[in-house]
Scaffold this motif. Structure first.
Motif, PDB file in Angstrom:
ATOM      1  N   GLN A   1       8.979   5.204   8.877  1.00  0.00           N
ATOM      2  CA  GLN A   1       7.991   4.241   9.367  1.00  0.00           C
ATOM      3  C   GLN A   1       8.017   3.407   7.813  1.00  0.00           C
ATOM      4  O   GLN A   1       7.658   2.060   7.960  1.00  0.00           O
ATOM      5  N   LYS A   2       8.186   3.726   6.697  1.00  0.00           N
ATOM      6  CA  LYS A   2       8.345   2.968   5.619  1.00  0.00           C
ATOM      7  C   LYS A   2       9.513   2.155   5.738  1.00  0.00           C
ATOM      8  O   LYS A   2       9.255   0.806   5.525  1.00  0.00           O
TER       9      LYS A   2
ATOM     10  N   LEU B   1      -1.341   4.320   1.044  1.00  0.00           N
ATOM     11  CA  LEU B   1      -1.069   4.391   2.935  1.00  0.00           C
ATOM     12  C   LEU B   1       0.348   5.471   2.715  1.00  0.00           C
ATOM     13  O   LEU B   1       1.243   5.225   2.206  1.00  0.00           O
ATOM     14  N   ASN B   2      -0.290   6.476   3.699  1.00  0.00           N
ATOM     15  CA  ASN B   2       0.727   7.528   3.767  1.00  0.00           C
ATOM     16  C   ASN B   2       1.393   7.713   5.169  1.00  0.00           C
ATOM     17  O   ASN B   2       0.792   7.761   6.304  1.00  0.00           O
ATOM     18  N   ILE B   3       2.896   7.447   5.049  1.00  0.00           N
ATOM     19  CA  ILE B   3       3.543   7.229   6.118  1.00  0.00           C
ATOM     20  C   ILE B   3       4.913   7.944   6.125  1.00  0.00           C
ATOM     21  O   ILE B   3       5.150   8.223   4.671  1.00  0.00           O
TER      22      ILE B   3
ATOM     23  N   ASP C   1       0.794  -1.209   0.090  1.00  0.00           N
ATOM     24  CA  ASP C   1      -0.155   0.142   0.087  1.00  0.00           C
ATOM     25  C   ASP C   1       0.814   1.225  -0.257  1.00  0.00           C
ATOM     26  O   ASP C   1       0.490   2.087  -0.666  1.00  0.00           O
ATOM     27  N   VAL C   2       1.993   1.260   0.740  1.00  0.00           N
ATOM     28  CA  VAL C   2       3.056   2.493   0.512  1.00  0.00           C
ATOM     29  C   VAL C   2       3.429   2.773  -0.846  1.00  0.00           C
ATOM     30  O   VAL C   2       3.352   3.666  -1.447  1.00  0.00           O
ATOM     31  N   LYS C   3       3.858   1.696  -1.378  1.00  0.00           N
ATOM     32  CA  LYS C   3       4.316   1.702  -2.715  1.00  0.00           C
ATOM     33  C   LYS C   3       3.369   1.927  -3.635  1.00  0.00           C
ATOM     34  O   LYS C   3       3.698   2.923  -4.682  1.00  0.00           O
TER      35      LYS C   3
END
Length: 944
Positions: free
Chosen positions: A650-651, A644-646, A638-640
């Protein structure tokens, strides 16, 4: 060593829990009107509880000099952050000027008078202007006199009706009196002090460009300017005014404009004021909250024990704890640990609204009250001692924080249902010292302000400061370090800046759940039958795929998709068909179903299957580890994808956690799948099949190698077979009931089908056993067919065999008898050795007459040893079609190989084949022979 409660006893109001901020907030108007509590109303009691800070001492010295006419600053502007102690300082000036006792009765004052070079400080008149006491448009009464303005109020307080008469006209019209009038007022009533508090709060209420009873916005600014000019001309008068430091405290835009105008009017007077320093806070809090220490020696002993413990721990604690001055800090702060003050004054005072002095005092009063009620036995009140489970103490801190912190404290930090409490109940070594809760409280105190503070250099606390907030003499820092590591893995709201094992890593709490909480939420979303099962299957394929002893490995494969052939196969059972020693029904039923069925058809070759089953006890760990890996993978994905914004930290944490989860999964898979199930049957007469369970070693080596070891040690799969065992099995099952021969191919087929037969790895294992047994007469004879009690291609004791569908294994006694019965009679004359057309050694042609006696002249003489050696060999032989394969192999091994052993020989082989069909060859035969002849390169292949 005694706990703090036996050495430093709190004041009675603290013990009773009646210590209220309203009583403590130094309200100068209440004191001026005689309505304050004794500790603020009485000058002696006030100074007894007041620690004179460096800033206050400097200011009181200036006031003393000014009132005595010995110089000093005429105007002092007190501009510090909210809660900086300026109102309390004004009270000190008020009591110094209005005291009704000797200076010697005021604690700390004689030394200041000496510093000012004075013999005494005259009593003075005091006028108090409190901007929150009156409204600009609402006149107020002083006796029978109506007062409308600030200048009217000052005049009345300094000299009553007589002084008010000097400014009566200006008060009535709302216009500022001039500088000369104010100078006259101040000089007539000198020595005098004018204390102005909350002036911005008063002036910002005036409407723009409109006059009301209290004057106008401009007239009040003009009054302030005239007052500051007048007081400079009155040598024994002084003005002290407090202004807020920040625009936030000034309030609206109107308030900010008033603040800017007042700052310009007062100007920047020389630095007479310093906010309360952390070291000074030690004494302020101690005096206001505690009675004098009962036993100085015990205090010194406790502080020395702390200092020595810190030196013993060395680099595990902050560097300043290794210096000598830290012992002095411990003494000054006793019974509160200096780290509590450091966190409050360095971290919490960065929050807008948290008062440097009042906020700290109110908080510590509630903390001390709760600790006293709970019979706290700590040697000092430390960050780890804070009773955050107590609603009153907790609320005092969370009041200044954003919403959501109550849930964080109850879930992760302190309370009966907190994770820290659960960990301490589970781990006695943590529970004995309250390690988990002390760690969490310390991290909260040092990190919660960063969630709201606008300027944060580095968020959270490092390991050294966390341990400092918990460790007491006689305890091991390693216990707290271990507890911190456990909490980092367990808590939902605890974050870290990197590897939890590194000393430089910082830890902090936040109202947003950390990625671990996100992972915990996600891991519950995955479906057991699809996603979790698929991930386990993927891990098993990687783990078991190296089992080279099997021709196929099938993970969670339905029995209809498992071929029913000669291949040796390992079947991995799904998680729901688990095995346990005390409960094997699910696994055994699954195995029996698979060996009995191949989809909708029956399975014939059941003895080619072995099974790997999960252990019931380890299944929950496998399920959890799989869900963790899936959750981290979904977070990273989801981050990639931008879903999802972190932040970058955190990444990196998510990617690291994913790698750890993926690395751990194969280990957990191996620990779970540790049962090798083998279908078996003791004898053909057994009514039901059985299953044997063998445990696999889950440590060291690969799971494939371990399965091979167990199979070899327990003869579950035979890779090398002795002819002794082959003969025994033939005797047991085949050479009986008049049967003297068994078909080798049929025997191998039986090993594939029947569970009571040995499970041979391949057909070659049986072939090797037959080759070894055929070389002697101890095990069996061989033939390639039997017709009319005749064995075709019979051999007994010869190692040359061809393992085809016609190969027969003959019982040794029967083979011996057959050989004896079919042995040719011995010749009367030793024949000369020659080579006939058959290509093997034959006797010579002999003519016999006269009753059977051989004629001497009819015998072919043996060649003379001296005759020339033969140079050419011709041989031909007719081969029965039934044994053609074996005979051709024999000719190649025993004749052709001997001829080609001479490197100078030229050997040529010609194979002639003829076949007659009385009824004619069928089309199928003709087509097959012609196609094969072409593919094999026969020179001629003709049909007639």
């Amino acid at each position: 060593m005694k706990p703090w409660r036996e050495v430093a006893v709190p004041h009675q109001d603290v013990l009773e829990g009646t210590f209220q901020q309203s009583e403590f907030a130094a309200d100068i108007t209440a004191v001026n009107t005689g309505r304050a509590s004794r500790e603020y109303q009485d000058a002696g009691a006030f100074f007894d509880r007041t620690f004179i800070t460096e800033g206050m001492a400097l200011l009181l010295t200036q006031v003393a000099q000014r009132l005595a006419g010995r110089g000093g600053e005429p105007v002092v502007q007190l501009q510090t952050a909210f809660g900086g102690g300026k109102t309390h300082t004004m009270l000190a000036v008020y009591h110094l000027a209005t005291r009704k006792c000797a200076l010697s009765d005021l604690a700390g004052i004689p030394a200041l008078v000496d510093r000012a070079g004075l013999m005494d400080v005259p009593q003075a008149r005091v006028a108090v202007l409190d901007g929150t006491a009156h409204a600009p448009g609402q006149p107020w009464k002083r006796g029978s006199q109506t007062i409308k303005t600030l200048w009217g109020e000052i005049a009345w307080q300094l000299g009553g009706a007589e002084a008010f008469a000097l400014v009566a006209e200006a008060d009535a019209t709302g216009t500022s009196p001039g500088k000369d009038v104010l100078r006259d007022l101040l000089e007539r009533h000198s020595p005098c002090v004018v204390l102005i508090d909350e002036l911005v709060a008063y002036i910002r209420q005036f409407p723009e460009s409109q006059a009301i009873s209290g004057g106008s916005y401009d007239s009040n600014l003009s009054f302030v300017q005239a007052l500051t000019e007048a007081v400079k001309l009155a040598p024994r008068a002084i003005v002290l005014a407090s202004l807020p430091e920040s625009d936030l405290e000034a309030g609206s835009q109107r308030g900010v404009a008033a603040l800017r105008a007042l700052e310009k009017t007062f100007g920047r007077v020389q630095a007479l004021w310093k906010p309360v320093a952390t070291e000074e806070a030690f004494e302020i809090v101690r005096r206001r909250l505690f009675e004098p220490v009962r036993d100085e020696k015990i205090r010194e002993t406790v502080c020395r024990a702390f200092a020595d413990a810190y030196i013993a721990e060395g680099v595990k604690l902050p560097a300043d704890t290794q210096e000598r001055h830290y012992y002095d800090r411990l003494l000054h702060a006793y019974p509160i640990h200096p780290e509590v003050f450091d966190r409050l004054y360095e971290d919490w005072t960065t929050i807008d609204g948290f008062q440097r002095t009042r906020g700290v005092l109110k908080l510590m009063a509630k903390v001390i009250y709760r600790l006293w009620k709970d019979d706290n036995k700590d040697l000092l009140i430390m960050p780890g001692s804070l009773p955050l489970h107590d609603g009153s103490s907790r609320n005092e801190l969370t009041y200044y924080l954003p919403a959501g912190w109550d849930a964080v404290i109850e879930r992760d930090i302190d309370g009966d249902r907190a994770e820290t409490t659960a960990l301490e109940n589970k781990e006695p070594r943590f529970g004995q010292v309250g390690a988990a809760r002390r760690i969490a409280r310390t991290v909260f105190l040092g990190s919660a302000p960063s969630s709201v503070a606008s300027k944060v250099a580095a968020r959270g606390l490092d390991r050294a400061h966390i341990i400092l907030g918990c460790l007491q003499p006689g305890q091991a820092a390693s216990v707290y370090a271990d507890a911190l590591g456990r909490l980092a893995d367990r808590l939902h709201y605890l974050n870290s800046s990197g590897d939890k094992s590194q000393d430089a890593t910082r830890f902090w709490f936040d109202t947003r759940a950390n990625l671990r909480r996100e992972m915990e939420d996600r891991k519950r979303r995955f479906d057991d039958r699809t996603q979790v099962r698929g991930k386990i299957a993927e891990a098993l394929k990687k783990a078991v795929g190296n089992a080279t002893s099997f021709d196929g490995v099938h993970v969670f494969t339905p029995h209809g998709d498992v071929p029913d052939d000669t291949a040796l196969r390992l079947l991995v059972l799904p998680p729901e068909t688990w095995y346990a020693r005390e409960e094997n029904r699910l696994a055994f039923e699954a195995v029996l179903e698979i060996i009995g069925k191949n989809g909708s058809k029956p399975r014939y070759r059941s003895n080619r299957l072995l099974f790997l089953a999960p252990d019931h006890g380890a299944l929950s760990r496998l399920n959890d580890a799989t869900r963790v890996a899936l959750a981290w993978d979904s977070i990273v994905g989801d981050v990639k994808e931008g879903r999802l914004n972190i932040d970058l930290l955190q990444k990196n944490q998510a990617e690291k956690e994913l790698k750890s989860a993926e690395d751990a999964l194969p280990r957990v898979v191996r620990e779970c799948y540790k049962w090798l199930l083998c279908p078996m049957q003791e004898a053909p007469t057994d009514p039901k099949s059985g299953i044997e369970a063998f445990t696999l070693n889950t440590t060291g080596g690969s799971i494939g190698g371990e399965i091979e070891r167990v199979c070899a040690d327990n003869e579950l799969v035979i890779t090398t077979w002795s002819p002794i065992h082959l003969r025994a099995k033939l005797n047991e099952l085949y050479w009986k009931g008049g049967q003297r021969a068994a078909n080798a191919a049929a025997f191998f087929e039986d090993t594939l089908r029947y569970l009571y037969m040995p499970r041979l790895k391949t057909r070659d294992v049986l072939a090797q056993a037959i080759h070894a047994g055929a070389a002697t007469k101890d095990f069996f004879g061989i033939a390639y067919g039997e017709a009319n009690d005749k064995f075709e291609g019979f051999s007994f004791g010869s190692g040359s065999i061809v393992f085809d569908d016609t190969l027969l294994l003959i019982e040794p006694a029967a083979a011996q008898a057959y050989e004896e019965a079919n042995r040719p009679p011995p010749a009367s004359i030793a024949p000369a050795i020659s080579t006939g057309l058959s290509g093997v050694a034959e006797g010579p042609s002999v003519y016999i007459s006269n009753g059977g006696n051989p004629s001497p002249t009819s015998v072919t003489p043996l060649p003379s040893p001296m005759s020339a050696r033969p140079k050419t060999f011709y041989g031909s032989v007719e081969i029965p079609p039934a044994t053609a394969k074996m005979r051709l192999v024999q000719i190649a091994e025993e004749i052709v190989s001997a001829l080609t052993s001479d490197p100078n020989a030229t050997v040529r082989l010609v194979v002639e084949i003829s076949a007659e069909f009385p009824d004619g060859a069928s089309d199928g035969v003709r087509r097959a022979v012609s196609e094969n002849a072409r593919s094999l390169g026969l020179k001629s292949a003709d049909w007639e």
